[in-house]
Design a protein around this motif. Sequence first.
Motif, PDB file in Angstrom:
ATOM      1  N   PHE A  70      39.674  47.532  37.466  1.00 39.30           N
ATOM      2  CA  PHE A  70      40.542  47.133  36.476  1.00 39.30           C
ATOM      3  C   PHE A  70      41.130  45.703  36.714  1.00 39.30           C
ATOM      4  O   PHE A  70      41.091  44.943  36.012  1.00 39.30           O
ATOM      5  N   LEU A  71      41.768  45.800  37.860  1.00 34.60           N
ATOM      6  CA  LEU A  71      42.707  44.480  37.825  1.00 34.60           C
ATOM      7  C   LEU A  71      41.961  43.283  38.125  1.00 34.60           C
ATOM      8  O   LEU A  71      42.347  42.116  37.897  1.00 34.60           O
ATOM      9  N   SER A  72      40.639  43.478  38.516  1.00 33.31           N
ATOM     10  CA  SER A  72      39.761  42.301  38.920  1.00 33.31           C
ATOM     11  C   SER A  72      38.827  42.086  37.524  1.00 33.31           C
ATOM     12  O   SER A  72      37.683  41.616  37.789  1.00 33.31           O
ATOM     13  N   SER A  73      38.955  42.812  36.618  1.00 33.93           N
ATOM     14  CA  SER A  73      37.954  42.726  35.332  1.00 33.93           C
ATOM     15  C   SER A  73      38.130  41.467  34.701  1.00 33.93           C
ATOM     16  O   SER A  73      37.217  41.458  33.494  1.00 33.93           O
ATOM     17  N   GLY A  74      39.180  40.722  34.550  1.00 41.42           N
ATOM     18  CA  GLY A  74      39.187  39.921  33.695  1.00 41.42           C
ATOM     19  C   GLY A  74      38.096  38.713  33.386  1.00 41.42           C
ATOM     20  O   GLY A  74      38.076  38.180  32.483  1.00 41.42           O
ATOM     21  N   ASP A  75      37.396  38.468  34.453  1.00 41.56           N
ATOM     22  CA  ASP A  75      36.479  37.541  34.516  1.00 41.56           C
ATOM     23  C   ASP A  75      35.025  38.194  34.667  1.00 41.56           C
ATOM     24  O   ASP A  75      34.036  37.727  35.121  1.00 41.56           O
ATOM     25  N   LYS A  76      34.803  39.603  34.486  1.00 41.24           N
ATOM     26  CA  LYS A  76      33.779  40.381  34.507  1.00 41.24           C
ATOM     27  C   LYS A  76      33.563  41.335  33.365  1.00 41.24           C
ATOM     28  O   LYS A  76      34.320  41.597  32.556  1.00 41.24           O
ATOM     29  N   ILE A  77      32.412  41.737  33.066  1.00 49.12           N
ATOM     30  CA  ILE A  77      31.869  42.939  32.296  1.00 49.12           C
ATOM     31  C   ILE A  77      31.779  44.158  32.893  1.00 49.12           C
ATOM     32  O   ILE A  77      31.328  44.450  33.884  1.00 49.12           O
ATOM     33  N   ARG A  78      33.028  45.030  32.516  1.00 49.15           N
ATOM     34  CA  ARG A  78      33.094  46.121  33.227  1.00 49.15           C
ATOM     35  C   ARG A  78      33.486  47.188  32.223  1.00 49.15           C
ATOM     36  O   ARG A  78      33.560  46.869  30.978  1.00 49.15           O
ATOM     37  N   PHE A  79      32.925  48.628  32.568  1.00 48.86           N
ATOM     38  CA  PHE A  79      33.192  49.507  31.609  1.00 48.86           C
ATOM     39  C   PHE A  79      34.150  50.501  32.026  1.00 48.86           C
ATOM     40  O   PHE A  79      34.585  51.037  32.809  1.00 48.86           O
ATOM     41  N   PHE A  80      35.055  50.970  30.927  1.00 41.45           N
ATOM     42  CA  PHE A  80      35.913  51.948  30.800  1.00 41.45           C
ATOM     43  C   PHE A  80      35.769  53.035  29.742  1.00 41.45           C
ATOM     44  O   PHE A  80      35.197  52.842  28.848  1.00 41.45           O
ATOM     45  N   PHE A  81      36.005  54.309  30.243  1.00 42.69           N
ATOM     46  CA  PHE A  81      35.526  55.343  29.572  1.00 42.69           C
ATOM     47  C   PHE A  81      36.530  56.210  28.763  1.00 42.69           C
ATOM     48  O   PHE A  81      37.687  56.544  28.711  1.00 42.69           O
ATOM     49  N   GLU A  82      35.861  57.228  27.877  1.00 38.01           N
ATOM     50  CA  GLU A  82      36.657  58.176  27.245  1.00 38.01           C
ATOM     51  C   GLU A  82      37.197  59.254  28.118  1.00 38.01           C
ATOM     52  O   GLU A  82      36.807  59.344  29.280  1.00 38.01           O
ATOM     53  N   LYS A  83      38.243  60.049  27.731  1.00 39.70           N
ATOM     54  CA  LYS A  83      38.906  61.185  28.368  1.00 39.70           C
ATOM     55  C   LYS A  83      37.755  62.161  28.400  1.00 39.70           C
ATOM     56  O   LYS A  83      37.089  62.410  27.383  1.00 39.70           O
TER      57      LYS A  83
END
Length: 270
Positions: A70-83
């Motif tokens: 999360f913390l290094s995602s500012g310049d990347k395309i990353r995925f975050f998920f539903e509960k």
Amino acid sequence: MACLSLSQLQKFQEDGFLVLEGFFSADECVAMQQRIGEIVAKMDVPVHCRTEFSTQEEEQLRAQGSTDYFLSSGDKIRFFFEKGVFDKKGNFLVPPEKSINKIGHALHAHDPVFKRVTHSPKVQQPRFGGEVSPHQDASFLYTEPLGRVLGLWIAVEDATLENGCLWFIPGSHTSGVSRRMVRAPAGSAPGTCFLGSEPARDNSLFVPTPVQRGALVLIHGEVVHRSEQNLSNRSRQAYTFHLMEASGTIWSPENWLQPTAELPFPPLYT
């Protein structure tokens, strides 16, 4: 948004948000939907990086604030998920394409379709300085002086009362920021913490803002807003990014999102 009328500008200044229906065409929305489908189909997220997205303070610190993903995602395309989409071993319990809560944070920089939308002449700003719990965007994107961050929320599909439209407290952008998410010193655990706290909000103050596909919602950085859990059988895709007024604005060095060599400091943040 040079096309805004004086009455629209006044309403934004009074309420802290403004709906512009039909701002994007159906073809533009379809292009974004198709591109997201392609990105998700190719996603490869290691089990230890499968992070649930939340704006709830305790959940956010536990699931996001202590992870480099999360913390290094500012310049990347990353995925975050539903509960609730993973079992105890991190395996999907639902089809992966149904598991996504958010894709961030640099679609605007790295993906050609979303880069085109973000930098479209339509959204230039010559005149403007699952369930998401009540929050202010400036809690996460803090500037000095305040009032220099503007959220642009694009309805890629219809957003209704049933599938999780936005809700706002009109005029709540005039009382400052109640809490801030800040990055902890290097090597600290967790990697983020909150200063202040989110006060109890009277639910009767929130007004729903259903919009049709193609609508653009302008969101002041300090206006309080939320969305309900989608309990319908219809998805509600949206693309959102933020603009920071470049002139005379200081981006807080305590913000969780900081400049990198790849994205040194553009005034655009997704």
